[in-house]
Design a protein around this motif. Sequence first.
Motif, PDB file in Angstrom:
ATOM      1  N   THR A  10       0.814  -1.228   0.000  1.00 42.58           N
ATOM      2  CA  THR A  10       0.000   0.000   0.000  1.00 42.58           C
ATOM      3  C   THR A  10       0.847   1.276   0.000  1.00 42.58           C
ATOM      4  OG1 THR A  10      -0.124  -0.460   2.371  1.00 42.58           O
ATOM      5  CG2 THR A  10      -2.109  -0.869   1.077  1.00 42.58           C
ATOM      6  N   SER A  12       4.210   3.865  -1.319  1.00 42.28           N
ATOM      7  CA  SER A  12       4.607   4.495  -2.578  1.00 42.28           C
ATOM      8  C   SER A  12       5.304   3.494  -3.509  1.00 42.28           C
ATOM      9  CB  SER A  12       5.518   5.684  -2.240  1.00 42.28           C
ATOM     10  OG  SER A  12       6.291   6.055  -3.327  1.00 42.28           O
ATOM     11  N   ILE A  13       6.296   2.768  -2.997  1.00 41.05           N
ATOM     12  CA  ILE A  13       6.983   1.758  -3.818  1.00 41.05           C
ATOM     13  C   ILE A  13       6.037   0.593  -4.106  1.00 41.05           C
ATOM     14  CG2 ILE A  13       8.848   0.030  -3.811  1.00 41.05           C
ATOM     15  CD1 ILE A  13       9.973   2.765  -4.248  1.00 41.05           C
ATOM     16  N   GLY A  36       0.284  -2.456   6.006  1.00 38.51           N
ATOM     17  CA  GLY A  36       0.373  -2.063   7.402  1.00 38.51           C
ATOM     18  C   GLY A  36      -1.039  -1.963   7.944  1.00 38.51           C
ATOM     19  N   LYS A  37      -1.602  -0.735   7.846  1.00 39.73           N
ATOM     20  CA  LYS A  37      -2.935  -0.505   8.426  1.00 39.73           C
ATOM     21  C   LYS A  37      -4.004  -0.167   7.389  1.00 39.73           C
ATOM     22  CE  LYS A  37      -1.235   0.754  12.909  1.00 39.73           C
ATOM     23  NZ  LYS A  37      -0.550   1.786  13.650  1.00 39.73           N
ATOM     24  N   GLU A 123      16.485   0.646   5.307  1.00 45.84           N
ATOM     25  CA  GLU A 123      16.732   0.568   6.757  1.00 45.84           C
ATOM     26  C   GLU A 123      17.229  -0.824   7.158  1.00 45.84           C
ATOM     27  OE1 GLU A 123      13.876   1.706   5.407  1.00 45.84           O
ATOM     28  OE2 GLU A 123      13.462   3.722   6.168  1.00 45.84           O
TER      29      GLU A 123
END
Length: 385
Positions: A10, A12-13, A36-37, A123
């Motif tokens: 969901t 941008s990438i 995620g949500k 990250e």
Amino acid sequence: MKSVSLLGATGSIGVQTLDVIASHPEQFKLSSMSVGKNIEAAEKIISKFQPEICAVQNEEDAKILRSKVRTSTRVVSGMEGLIEAAVSTDSTVVVNAVIGSVGLLPTLKAIEAKKTIALANKETLVTAGHLVMEQAKQHNVAILPVDSEHSAIYQCLNGEDPKRVEKLILTASGGSFRDRTREELKNVTVKEALNHPNWSMGAKITIDSATMMNKGLEVIEAHWLFSFDYSKIDVILHKESIIHSMVEFVDTSIIAHLGQPDMRVPIQYALTYPDRLELINGKRLNLWEVGKLHFQEMDYDRFRCLKLAFQAGTAGGLMPTILNAANEKAVELFLNGHISFLEIEELIERAMQKLSNVSKPDLETIQETDNRTRQYVESLLSKGR
Ligand SMILES: NC(=O)C1=CN([C@@H]2O[C@H](COP(=O)(O)OP(=O)(O)OC[C@H]3O[C@@H](n4cnc5c(N)ncnc54)[C@H](OP(=O)(O)O)[C@@H]3O)[C@@H](O)[C@H]2O)C=CC1
Ligand SMILES: CC(=O)[C@@H](O)[C@H](O)COP(=O)(O)O
Ligand SMILES: [Mn+2]
């Protein structure tokens, strides 16, 4: 037909990866995904791509999604679910497009399951580069860069002898505040910081780009991906983001990668490597339309986060983990209106000074340090700094 697992569908990438998958239905299919949500968007993606598995961050959201899904997609949740989405289908490649160090564990598990990793989630390499690269070597798994600079360098290095490389040169746009002085940065707003001049990206990386931490994370990412010492990695300001990065060789030649700022290009390249496919609806780069390209030497006092990242990378051990976790927490605090823009770098620096380093940390130590760093940054806030 390449079967793809997409973590962070969901974002941008994630959305641009789905665009690539949908634009070549004869080449790609989505076998699993995670969100995620945003379960509203997840529902639409499931209905269009019908993946076998969809992982959701929380079980409460998973329950709601299960009640809405009309396909045979299995909805799972939590870290266990995220790992299941990464490893439990016939996919050959995992696109890791989640944000933050939460991407580390599914990457390690996907490598163990012998999946090629198309890595956007920088990250992961910053927080535990040595573990990821060791694991990839052990299982003979390729880590293909999605980050635009690293995809560019990967292509510039193609077939070259690393011993003949003088420098990797990463280009930096300068982000939302590239023309402002430090004095002018004191009172900038979240809305202003989120206005990147060249790229439309998620909130966290857009702030990283404005602080120049994005380039700092990318320097560490380049160190691990290409095995070059930090003394051989350079950053140059290039405001147009047309040259995505360069490699300089011992004979003074420089090979650069140019293109429109369109993340579908490196995403698709990671999925087709070593082949290429037409980019559907891709805009060709006409240099006469661009006109001039600009370059400027990096000012490390103006962009202190970049300096901190070089320090953390060079120190090695746990320092990049601390840098990354402190940055993730500080950016969250800035986005939620709790700290000012310049306090981001201040909190990161204080965390790096406070928390002690350990060389060659194992996974447990990294995870513990990541948590401890976030708590420390939070505690500075409650103490009123
Ligand atoms: N955007 C870009 O152009 C570029 C991004 N990158 C890197 O790619 C990664 C993704 O960036 P971007 O797409 O911009 O980020 P976004 O914020 O747009 O998307 C993040 C994705 O991760 C999901 N997510 C967030 N938190 C969690 C969590 N705790 N557990 C599981 N999933 C979670 C989100 O789900 P939901 O929205 O459903 O909550 C969303 O799908 C980052 O590491 C970034 O640095 C690298 C180069 C370019
Ligand atoms: C698109 C991409 O790869 C981003 O990481 C981008 O590089 C951000 O731009 P700057 O960090 O150069 O502002
Ligand atoms: Mn980048």
